[in-house]
Design an enzyme around this catalytic site. Structure first.
Site, PDB file in Angstrom:
ATOM      1  N   CYS A  65      46.015  34.752  30.899  1.00 46.21           N
ATOM      2  CA  CYS A  65      44.550  33.542  30.671  1.00 46.21           C
ATOM      3  C   CYS A  65      44.012  34.442  28.988  1.00 46.21           C
ATOM      4  CB  CYS A  65      44.063  35.101  31.963  1.00 46.21           C
ATOM      5  SG  CYS A  65      42.037  35.025  31.505  1.00 46.21           S
ATOM      6  N   CYS A  69      40.659  41.468  31.596  1.00 42.58           N
ATOM      7  CA  CYS A  69      40.725  42.460  31.756  1.00 42.58           C
ATOM      8  C   CYS A  69      41.607  43.406  32.572  1.00 42.58           C
ATOM      9  CB  CYS A  69      40.468  41.624  33.743  1.00 42.58           C
ATOM     10  SG  CYS A  69      39.104  39.899  33.642  1.00 42.58           S
ATOM     11  N   CYS A  72      44.823  43.488  34.687  1.00 36.08           N
ATOM     12  CA  CYS A  72      44.886  42.688  35.051  1.00 36.08           C
ATOM     13  C   CYS A  72      46.314  41.656  34.886  1.00 36.08           C
ATOM     14  CB  CYS A  72      44.657  40.813  35.600  1.00 36.08           C
ATOM     15  SG  CYS A  72      44.850  39.498  35.843  1.00 36.08           S
ATOM     16  N   CYS A 109      42.904  30.547  50.101  1.00 33.97           N
ATOM     17  CA  CYS A 109      42.696  31.234  48.433  1.00 33.97           C
ATOM     18  C   CYS A 109      43.340  30.232  47.673  1.00 33.97           C
ATOM     19  CB  CYS A 109      42.486  32.766  48.957  1.00 33.97           C
ATOM     20  SG  CYS A 109      41.560  33.245  50.309  1.00 33.97           S
ATOM     21  N   CYS A 142      38.235  28.978  50.306  1.00 36.26           N
ATOM     22  CA  CYS A 142      38.093  29.620  48.972  1.00 36.26           C
ATOM     23  C   CYS A 142      38.275  29.425  47.632  1.00 36.26           C
ATOM     24  CB  CYS A 142      38.247  31.036  49.631  1.00 36.26           C
ATOM     25  SG  CYS A 142      37.494  32.132  48.634  1.00 36.26           S
ATOM     26  N   CYS A 202      32.444  35.748  48.812  1.00 37.59           N
ATOM     27  CA  CYS A 202      33.198  36.929  48.192  1.00 37.59           C
ATOM     28  C   CYS A 202      33.610  37.936  47.173  1.00 37.59           C
ATOM     29  CB  CYS A 202      34.773  35.872  48.514  1.00 37.59           C
ATOM     30  SG  CYS A 202      36.663  36.983  49.498  1.00 37.59           S
ATOM     31  N   ARG A 272      38.285  43.228  53.738  1.00 36.43           N
ATOM     32  CA  ARG A 272      39.718  42.882  53.790  1.00 36.43           C
ATOM     33  C   ARG A 272      40.327  44.102  52.853  1.00 36.43           C
ATOM     34  NH1 ARG A 272      40.618  36.936  50.408  1.00 36.43           N
ATOM     35  NH2 ARG A 272      38.144  36.753  52.660  1.00 36.43           N
TER      36      ARG A 272
HETATM   37  S1  SF4 Z   1      40.746  38.562  36.170  1.00 35.85           S
HETATM   38 FE1  SF4 Z   1      43.352  38.546  34.988  1.00 35.85          FE
HETATM   39  S2  SF4 Z   1      42.738  36.100  35.039  1.00 35.85           S
HETATM   40 FE2  SF4 Z   1      40.936  36.177  35.714  1.00 35.85          FE
HETATM   41  S3  SF4 Z   1      39.625  36.681  34.371  1.00 35.85           S
HETATM   42 FE3  SF4 Z   1      40.370  38.422  34.321  1.00 35.85          FE
HETATM   43  S4  SF4 Z   1      42.798  38.697  33.163  1.00 35.85           S
HETATM   44 FE4  SF4 Z   1      41.908  36.265  33.132  1.00 35.85          FE
END
Ligand code: SF4
Length: 410
Positions: A65, A69, A72, A109, A142, A202, A272
């Site tokens: 990605c 974040c 993550c 999901c 979802c 959600c 959840r």
């Molecule tokens: S949560 Fe993870 S997969 Fe989703 S946008 Fe952020 S870094 Fe990318």
């Protein structure tokens, strides 16, 4: 009237507590914990009986990605040794979904890593949804693809999606400390786009990122205001190779207090228990079922959960029952609100519908991948373990199911 009597009385009427009352739930002691669970349990049973909704995750595209974040394992620069693969073919995704539905899941999901989908990605997901609904027309779908551009929510709705997930994750005040590549406002905008197109919203949070009690209360009230129909509560999975690998701030007791606070603020909304359930609640998971009315079955996006059969056994042993495909999840008055929003939206057209005023709820990012940001001053005040008490032995990277040759865990 004491705090728990007040919260129970309000919850039974579907009323929301004050911010101070929500903060007071997080400040209760371990001696009071079972009373807190019992009070939240009364509210839960008022609106959801003893039903547990099962949801099943299919990671359509894993890792790689471009977003950052901090929580993550799929983020830009992540050193976590997770599965990395590009888009599953529709039949591959449908096979994984079928395993979840056979295991008792009512909702599938479909999640893909990334900032947001291209129009070509919407086409891929359209084909995948068709393959899943061909096999099981009743299954709820979802979709979670990140930030949406104009008209993409309408296209997903027209293609058969029932809901869209986009979590707010944390408070507006602290959002900038966990992610730099998009904003809290971006996340809110996507939730509103989804809701405006008639998709059920959600949207939830991640606890355990070093946030304060005020941050948790802020994000939970924000989700209520957005009108999220389903609130996933993730407990940070501190993956090795992410900036938050050492953030072990949660105890099972803290998790139960957080779940109870979320329930009191969202008495008639699906709550959840999402990623981190096994890692942080551990042997206290059955108590969580007295508060939340929904869990994920089996594995998560990049980490393994307990065996699907163990989830089913736990539900039965705790005196709950799996919610059937024909049963409504939300109480009638909440479903009416969702249907009214859908009816007032442009729904299946590609024209611009705008956003619903009171709209939905989730924001940004993907499903329960695990990870979080570090705010040292707050972390020192956080309840829980120290860095010398890491429990990385509890984190198991997913090596089966979607994107592998091995059977899914469902
Ligand atoms: S949560 Fe993870 S997969 Fe989703 S946008 Fe952020 S870094 Fe990318």
């Amino acid at each position: 009237m004491d705090l728990l009597d007040t919260l129970t009385a309000k919850g039974l009427l579907g009323e929301v507590p004050t911010r101070e009352e929500a903060l007071a739930v997080l400040a209760t002691t371990d001696d009071e914990l079972l009373d807190v669970v019992a009070a939240a349990g009364r509210v839960r049973r008022r609106w959801f009986g003893r039903r547990v909704k099962l949801n099943y995750l299919v990671n359509l595209k894993s890792g790689l990605c471009p977003e950052d974040c901090s929580y993550c394992s799929q983020r830009l620069g992540s050193k976590a040794e997770i599965l990395k693969y590009t888009w599953l073919k529709p039949e591959q995704a449908a096979d994984a979904a079928r395993a979840g539905v056979a295991g008792g899941a009512k909702r599938v999901c479909l999640v893909a890593s990334g900032r947001g989908p291209t129009d070509r990605d919407i086409d891929r997901v359209t084909d995948t949804m068709a393959a899943i609904k061909d096999a099981d027309p009743e299954v709820e779908i979802c979709v979670c693809l990140g930030l949406l551009s104009d008209n993409q929510a309408e296209r997903l709705k027209a293609a058969g999606a029932d809901a869209y997930n986009h979590n707010l994750n944390t408070s507006e005040n602290t959002y900038g400390s966990i992610t730099k590549t998009h904003t809290y406002a971006d996340r809110v905008d996507t939730v509103q786009k989804a809701h405006g197109a008639g998709l059920s919203a959600c949207s939830g949070l991640i606890a355990g990122m070093g946030e304060s009690d005020e941050d948790l209360v802020d994000v939970v009230f924000a989700l209520r205001e957005l009108g999220s129909d389903s609130v996933p509560v993730n407990f940070l999975i501190p993956f090795e190779g992410t900036p938050l690998a050492k953030e072990w701030n949660l105890t099972p007791q803290r998790c139960l207090r957080i779940l109870a606070m979320v329930r009191f603020v969202n008495p008639d909304t699906e709550v959840r228990i999402a990623g981190g359930r096994e890692v942080h609640l551990r042997s206290m998971q059955p108590l969580g079922l007295h508060i939340a009315n929904s869990i994920f079955l089996g594995d998560y996006l990049t980490s393994e959960g307990q065996a699907g059969q163990t989830d089913l056994d736990m539900i039965k042993d705790a005196g709950f029952e799996v919610e059937g495909a024909g049963e409504a999840t939300l109480p009638r008055h909440r479903a009416d609100i969702a249907e009214a929003v859908a009816a007032s939206s442009c729904g299946t057209t590609a024209s611009s519908c705008g956003t619903a005023a009171s709209a939905c709820g989730s924001g940004g990012g993907c499903g329960p991948c695990g990870g979080h940001a570090h705010t040292p001053a707050e972390a020192t005040a956080a309840e829980g373990t120290e860095d010398d008490e890491l429990r990385s032995d509890l984190v198991k990277v997913r090596r089966r199911g979607a994107g592998t040759e091995l059977a899914p865990n469902a």
